[in-house]
Design a protein around this motif. Sequence first.
Motif, PDB file in Angstrom:
ATOM      1  N   ARG A  14       0.842  -1.191   0.000  1.00 10.97           N
ATOM      2  CA  ARG A  14       0.000   0.000   0.000  1.00 10.97           C
ATOM      3  C   ARG A  14       0.878   1.243   0.000  1.00 10.97           C
ATOM      4  N   VAL A  16       1.384   4.710   1.707  1.00 12.20           N
ATOM      5  CA  VAL A  16       1.025   5.281   3.008  1.00 12.20           C
ATOM      6  C   VAL A  16       0.345   6.630   2.827  1.00 12.20           C
ATOM      7  N   TRP A  38       1.421  -5.260   5.497  1.00  7.26           N
ATOM      8  CA  TRP A  38       0.397  -4.358   6.012  1.00  7.26           C
ATOM      9  C   TRP A  38      -0.432  -5.072   7.066  1.00  7.26           C
TER      10      TRP A  38
END
Length: 85
Positions: A14, A16, A38
Amino acid sequence: SDADLVVVDLDAERVVDAKYLNGMSDFSPFEGRRLRGWPVATVKGGRIVARDGEIVGPPSGRYLPRYPADAEESAGAPREAAATA
């Protein structure tokens, strides 16, 4: 005994973005970086309190106040001794 742990998906990636971190801060030093690994679940006190980025449990814990260091403490006296002096 209860457990406090975080379950991490090591393959999840992902970018941030602080607005999705559910923290008290409006920024992250990792803002804009793509990270791998994550959290998918957080267990506190043996109960699931966060899942897939959403808080799902009630607030818990206790407030721990912080006090500024005074001259005695910075000179090496323990906080308890400084507080009773």
